[in-house]
Design a protein around this motif. Structure first.
Motif, mmCIF file in Angstrom:
data_model
loop_
_atom_site.group_PDB
_atom_site.id
_atom_site.type_symbol
_atom_site.label_atom_id
_atom_site.label_comp_id
_atom_site.label_asym_id
_atom_site.label_seq_id
_atom_site.Cartn_x
_atom_site.Cartn_y
_atom_site.Cartn_z
ATOM 1 N N PRO A 7 31.957 43.972 40.323
ATOM 2 C CA PRO A 7 32.534 42.537 40.593
ATOM 3 C C PRO A 7 32.983 41.957 39.603
ATOM 4 C CG PRO A 7 30.022 42.617 40.107
ATOM 5 C CD PRO A 7 30.618 44.068 40.238
ATOM 6 N N ASN A 8 33.943 40.889 39.748
ATOM 7 C CA ASN A 8 34.496 39.975 38.872
ATOM 8 C C ASN A 8 35.204 40.704 37.605
ATOM 9 O OD1 ASN A 8 33.575 37.653 40.260
ATOM 10 N ND2 ASN A 8 31.518 38.310 39.453
ATOM 11 N N MET A 9 35.591 41.814 38.023
ATOM 12 C CA MET A 9 36.627 42.615 36.836
ATOM 13 C C MET A 9 37.910 42.826 37.327
ATOM 14 S SD MET A 9 34.153 45.649 35.734
ATOM 15 C CE MET A 9 35.440 46.269 34.503
ATOM 16 N N ILE A 10 38.917 42.329 36.601
ATOM 17 C CA ILE A 10 40.061 42.705 37.066
ATOM 18 C C ILE A 10 40.614 44.309 36.645
ATOM 19 C CG2 ILE A 10 42.928 42.325 36.487
ATOM 20 C CD1 ILE A 10 41.906 39.375 36.284
ATOM 21 N N LEU A 11 41.019 44.947 37.634
ATOM 22 C CA LEU A 11 41.548 46.469 37.577
ATOM 23 C C LEU A 11 42.776 46.890 38.082
ATOM 24 C CD1 LEU A 11 37.880 47.934 39.128
ATOM 25 C CD2 LEU A 11 38.611 47.436 36.831
ATOM 26 N N PRO A 12 43.465 47.762 37.584
ATOM 27 C CA PRO A 12 44.593 48.037 37.734
ATOM 28 C C PRO A 12 44.698 49.071 38.921
ATOM 29 C CG PRO A 12 44.034 49.439 35.905
ATOM 30 C CD PRO A 12 42.992 48.498 36.171
ATOM 31 N N VAL A 13 45.743 48.845 39.974
ATOM 32 C CA VAL A 13 45.917 49.427 41.120
ATOM 33 C C VAL A 13 47.036 50.425 41.028
ATOM 34 C CG1 VAL A 13 45.652 49.500 43.753
ATOM 35 C CG2 VAL A 13 44.215 47.879 42.371
ATOM 36 N N ARG A 165 52.941 47.779 39.608
ATOM 37 C CA ARG A 165 51.662 48.061 39.762
ATOM 38 C C ARG A 165 50.875 46.661 40.390
ATOM 39 N NH1 ARG A 165 48.213 49.444 34.365
ATOM 40 N NH2 ARG A 165 48.251 51.776 35.487
ATOM 41 N N HIS A 166 49.975 46.866 41.039
ATOM 42 C CA HIS A 166 48.886 45.873 41.810
ATOM 43 C C HIS A 166 47.798 45.831 40.788
ATOM 44 C CE1 HIS A 166 51.238 46.893 45.240
ATOM 45 N NE2 HIS A 166 51.000 45.689 45.922
ATOM 46 N N HIS A 167 46.952 44.805 40.966
ATOM 47 C CA HIS A 167 45.661 44.699 40.372
ATOM 48 C C HIS A 167 44.782 43.925 41.443
ATOM 49 C CE1 HIS A 167 48.161 44.923 36.754
ATOM 50 N NE2 HIS A 167 46.936 45.209 36.094
ATOM 51 N N LEU A 168 43.404 44.020 40.992
ATOM 52 C CA LEU A 168 42.543 43.672 42.015
ATOM 53 C C LEU A 168 41.357 43.157 41.069
ATOM 54 C CD1 LEU A 168 39.485 45.383 42.321
ATOM 55 C CD2 LEU A 168 40.875 46.975 43.469
ATOM 56 N N ILE A 169 40.601 41.897 41.967
ATOM 57 C CA ILE A 169 39.391 41.392 41.517
ATOM 58 C C ILE A 169 38.273 41.256 42.635
ATOM 59 C CG2 ILE A 169 40.125 39.072 41.633
ATOM 60 C CD1 ILE A 169 38.364 38.513 39.040
ATOM 61 N N SER A 170 37.168 41.875 42.505
ATOM 62 C CA SER A 170 36.329 41.789 43.618
ATOM 63 C C SER A 170 35.351 40.404 43.454
ATOM 64 C CB SER A 170 35.484 43.191 43.459
ATOM 65 O OG SER A 170 34.480 43.162 44.841
ATOM 66 N N THR A 171 35.066 39.781 44.474
ATOM 67 C CA THR A 171 34.265 38.449 44.407
ATOM 68 C C THR A 171 33.476 38.471 45.583
ATOM 69 O OG1 THR A 171 35.775 37.051 45.792
ATOM 70 C CG2 THR A 171 36.440 37.604 43.338
ATOM 71 N N PRO A 172 32.455 37.510 45.486
ATOM 72 C CA PRO A 172 31.666 37.604 46.771
ATOM 73 C C PRO A 172 32.416 37.291 48.303
ATOM 74 C CG PRO A 172 30.566 36.545 44.968
ATOM 75 C CD PRO A 172 32.007 37.021 44.315
ATOM 76 N N GLY A 173 33.506 36.384 47.752
ATOM 77 C CA GLY A 173 34.438 36.046 48.992
ATOM 78 C C GLY A 173 35.304 37.029 49.525
ATOM 79 N N GLY A 174 35.480 37.888 48.763
ATOM 80 C CA GLY A 174 36.303 38.960 49.229
ATOM 81 C C GLY A 174 37.048 39.692 48.138
ATOM 82 N N VAL A 175 37.764 40.965 48.309
ATOM 83 C CA VAL A 175 38.469 41.575 47.082
ATOM 84 C C VAL A 175 40.039 41.094 47.361
ATOM 85 C CG1 VAL A 175 39.471 43.794 46.623
ATOM 86 C CG2 VAL A 175 37.254 43.509 47.535
#
Length: 237
Positions: A7-13, A165-175
């Protein structure tokens, strides 16, 4: 079924493999009565809501830059019920954010219109994935981003330079899966174009463009995950 994103980490995709499963989502199947009751409540409070079709995940995993998942077509009412029960282990939501970057380095976000579910909230023009965003069963991120940005602001992502590159962050309301798109025009020019597009729309989904010029800016109404995206952008220019 699994969800393993921290959760709550910005990760490279670097690789995205999210597929559309034609079978019903177990969450929708097992909660039909509660979903119907909840929809009556939501639609009574906001008659402008439409119970259209979108997708909800039954699995999403991240491993060394690879994002893989399984999604199913569901009704919007199912998503609203999920929002009330987002800790369920067999369902999750994801959405894509194109981050428009102006030629002078600013971000161009939007504020949602009063009649929408997220009235007054500020984030980047986006919408949930729909079955039309899948090509041969595989999600097309750019297709979703370009459609949503064009529908809400009139801006053309194909006229911008997309980062690889995309990135993502996973939150309680969605990814949140996001990608920067670099325009040559200044923020003022992009905002003026979006404003003109909104004014010409009889039923706009957004009330105004919101320009963010530096990391210290915190417009009123920011969605909870937006400060992390803003900070990331200006620290990774």
């Amino acid at each position: 079924m699994s969800f393993n994103l921290p959760p709550n980490m910005i990760l490279p995709v670097d690789e995205i493999d999210v597929r559309l499963d034609p079978t019903p989502h177990p969450f929708e199947r097992d909660n039909a009565d509660a979903i119907a009751a909840g929809w009556k409540e939501y639609s009574a409070a906001n008659p402008a809501l439409f119970d259209g079709t979108m997708v909800l995940l039954s699995a999403l995993t991240y491993d060394d830059g690879r994002l893989r998942g399984v999604s199913h077509a569901v009704r919007y009412s199912t998503f609203l019920h999920w929002r009330r029960h987002s800790d369920t282990p067999d369902a999750h939501h994801a959405f894509a954010h194109a981050m428009p970057v102006s030629g002078d380095g600013a971000l161009v976000a939007i504020r949602m219109a009063p009649h929408t579910l997220n009235a007054g909230k500020v984030y980047f023009a986006a919408g949930s994935f729909e079955p039309e965003d899948f090509v041969d069963g595989q999600v097309d991120m750019h297709r979703n981003m370009a459609r949503e940005v064009a529908e809400e602001t009139g801006l053309d992502l194909d006229a911008a330079q997309a980062e690889q590159r995309h990135h993502l962050i996973s939150t309680p309301g969605g990814v949140v899966i996001f990608r920067r798109y670099h325009f040559t025009e200044t923020a003022d020019v992009l905002a003026a174009g979006a404003r003109a597009y909104i004014m010409a729309d009889a039923h706009p989904e957004i009330s105004e463009p919101v320009v963010i010029r530096d990391a210290a800016e915190r417009p009123e109404g920011l969605m909870p995950y937006m400060p992390a995206l803003i900070d990331w952008h200006f620290s990774n220019a």
